[in-house]
Design an enzyme around this catalytic site. Structure first.
Site: not given
Ligand code: NCD
Length: 306
Positions: A51-52, A80, A101, A129
């Protein structure tokens, strides 16, 4: 130049402006279809995501911009031994804005210090997040019509769940928000969140183990997955993973207007039979995630659309 590492990087007023902009985007998508023409978003993902990453990419494409990036550390020069600081200096030559991320807490912050372009934290380890939080705030505001005067239950892995940490950080700034923290003993909210965020802001909260006890008093229930990848051993994860399962029967204990949110991915913590309940808001939440990321990109790139 502005970065977004935590929801606290935005004032409440700025947060509200981003949510208002997201609502306008939802109502008038065509108005924004060319707003970022010629601009590029880089998605640097050192940890799995559906999703993100894809909602960031969809957001930039909806704005008429383009996207580039990588979706795993193995397919980047991190394999590397390149540092995030060097990587972002390079990416700054290719793109106008970046979403990062990383499994290590603070890695996006380290990158932002050397970056020539705005950096967005798209999740750093068990820490924060912020764009999931923007998504959650927009969902809550759209479903309940307000962000103040609510009782929210946060259920599941409150120890490792970064979405929960970020959401609490953001919600404590609104008046009269009550938190019901629902977790097994081993997955309770970290001390720093309890002391430095909840107590310091004088917000009312309680910690309970049984979901059934909390349900009748909630305006919102935020379910989370047990964060398998942050456990030190498999045995503990297996013991914890099915601690909570929200099903039709439990939903009967909840008020008729209590919405269920979940950042997704879901594993077992919400039974699929709940998906047809009109209070299940987690797939709507996904759609809000695109609008709010569009609003954030416009804000950080300082693009104005009249
Ligand atoms: C979340 C995350 O990555 O922290 N997912 C997301 O970005 N919607 C929640 C999760 O991974 O449980």
């Amino acid at each position: 130049m502005r970065h977004l590492m935590s929801p606290l990087d935005l004032t409440v007023k700025e947060l509200d402006q981003i949510l208002d902009l997201a609502n306008d985007i939802e109502a008038n998508p065509q108005k924004y279809a060319h707003a970022c023409e010629g601009k590029k978003l880089a998605t640097l993902f050192y940890e799995p995501s559906t999703r993100t990453r894809l909602s960031f990419e969809a957001a930039m494409l909806n704005l008429g911009g383009s996207v580039l990036g990588f979706s795993s550390a193995d397919s980047s020069s991190a394999a590397k031994g390149e540092s995030v600081s060097d990587t972002i200096r390079v990416i700054s030559c290719y793109a106008d804005i970046a979403a990062i991320r990383h499994p290590k807490e603070g890695a996006p912050l380290v990158a932002s210090l050397k970056s020539g372009i705005p950096v967005i934290n798209a999740g750093d380890g068990g820490h924060q997040h912020p764009t999931q939080t923007l998504t959650d705030l927009l969902t809550i505001r759209s479903m309940k019509g307000r962000l103040d005067n609510i009782t929210i239950g946060l259920c599941g892995d409150l120890k490792f769940g970064r979405t929960v940490h970020s959401l609490i950080n953001a919600l404590v700034r609104y008046p009269n928000v009550r938190f019901v923290l629902i977790s097994p003993e081993e997955l309770r909210i970290p001390d720093y969140v309890r002391e430095d965020v909840l107590r310091k802001n004088h917000q009312e909260f309680k910690e309970v183990i049984r979901l059934e006890d909390a349900l009748p008093e909630l305006d919102l229930l935020y379910m989370t997955r047990v964060q398998k990848e942050r456990f030190f051993n498999e045995e503990d994860y297996v013991r914890m993973k099915d601690f909570y399962i929200l099903d039709k029967q439990k939903m009967e204990l909840a008020p008729k207007d209590m919405y269920v949110l979940h950042p997704l991915p879901r594993v077992n913590e919400i039974s699929v039979e709940v998906d047809d309940d009109p209070r299940a808001a987690y797939f709507k939440q996904v759609q809000y995630g695109v609008y709010v990321r569009m609003a954030l990109i416009l804000t950080l790139l300082e693009v104005k659309v009249c």
